[in-house]
Design a protein around this motif. Structure first.
Motif, PDB file in Angstrom:
ATOM      1  N   LEU A 158       0.925  -1.423  -0.006  1.00  0.00           N
ATOM      2  CA  LEU A 158       0.097   0.072   0.157  1.00  0.00           C
ATOM      3  C   LEU A 158       1.006   1.101  -0.021  1.00  0.00           C
ATOM      4  N   SER A 159       0.471   2.214  -0.992  1.00  0.00           N
ATOM      5  CA  SER A 159       1.291   3.490  -0.794  1.00  0.00           C
ATOM      6  C   SER A 159       0.223   4.740  -0.485  1.00  0.00           C
ATOM      7  N   CYS A 160       0.784   5.602  -0.119  1.00  0.00           N
ATOM      8  CA  CYS A 160       0.073   6.749   0.435  1.00  0.00           C
ATOM      9  C   CYS A 160       0.866   8.266  -0.156  1.00  0.00           C
ATOM     10  N   ALA A 161       0.390   8.909  -0.853  1.00  0.00           N
ATOM     11  CA  ALA A 161       0.949  10.182  -1.507  1.00  0.00           C
ATOM     12  C   ALA A 161       0.352  11.225  -0.774  1.00  0.00           C
ATOM     13  N   ALA A 162       1.202  12.023  -0.086  1.00  0.00           N
ATOM     14  CA  ALA A 162       0.671  13.394   0.752  1.00  0.00           C
ATOM     15  C   ALA A 162       0.920  14.501  -0.021  1.00  0.00           C
ATOM     16  N   SER A 163       0.139  15.372   0.175  1.00  0.00           N
ATOM     17  CA  SER A 163       0.106  16.815  -0.356  1.00  0.00           C
ATOM     18  C   SER A 163      -0.569  17.716   0.573  1.00  0.00           C
ATOM     19  N   GLY A 164      -0.279  19.032   0.302  1.00  0.00           N
ATOM     20  CA  GLY A 164      -0.972  20.091   1.073  1.00  0.00           C
ATOM     21  C   GLY A 164      -0.550  20.309   2.582  1.00  0.00           C
TER      22      GLY A 164
END
Length: 120
Positions: A20-26
């Protein structure tokens, strides 16, 4: 706009692996602990794995120790959960979350969740 976007869920057989991957932004990713929580039907949401902002000694729930590995890349603002030797009881919706020093009692940000289904 804060976003946590999970990917990598799916349907697998017992004993298989998923990443599982999680890309964060903001938000300032490097200032937050990151974690993966899961919720199975009829059960409470539980913290599966977490990693501090610095990538220090991670936390794992007893049920996944030795099978799951959490890692993060602050430069890419991503967090990964490698899940090996999956069991049917790992079936749940998995959420990526960011926590700012609440001990995971009130994570600041959540992803939309990704379904993991493990068949026997």
């Amino acid at each position: 706009q804060v976003q946590l976007v999970e990917s990598g869920g799916g349907l697998v057989q017992a004993g298989d692996s998923l990443r599982l991957s999680c890309a964060a932004s903001g938000f300032t990713f490097s200032r937050y602990a990151m974690g993966w929580l899961r919720q199975a039907p009829g059960k409470e949401r539980e913290l599966v794995a977490a990693i501090s902002w610095s990538g220090g000694i991670p936390y794992y729930a007893d049920s996944v120790k030795g099978r799951f590995t959490i890692s993060r890349d602050n430069a890419k603002a991503t967090v990964v959960l490698q899940m090996n030797s999956l069991k049917p009881e790992d079936t749940a919706v998995y959420y990526c979350a960011a926590d700012r020093s609440t001990g995971w009692s009130q994570p600041s940000y959540w992803g939309q969740g990704t379904q993991v289904t493990v068949s026997s």
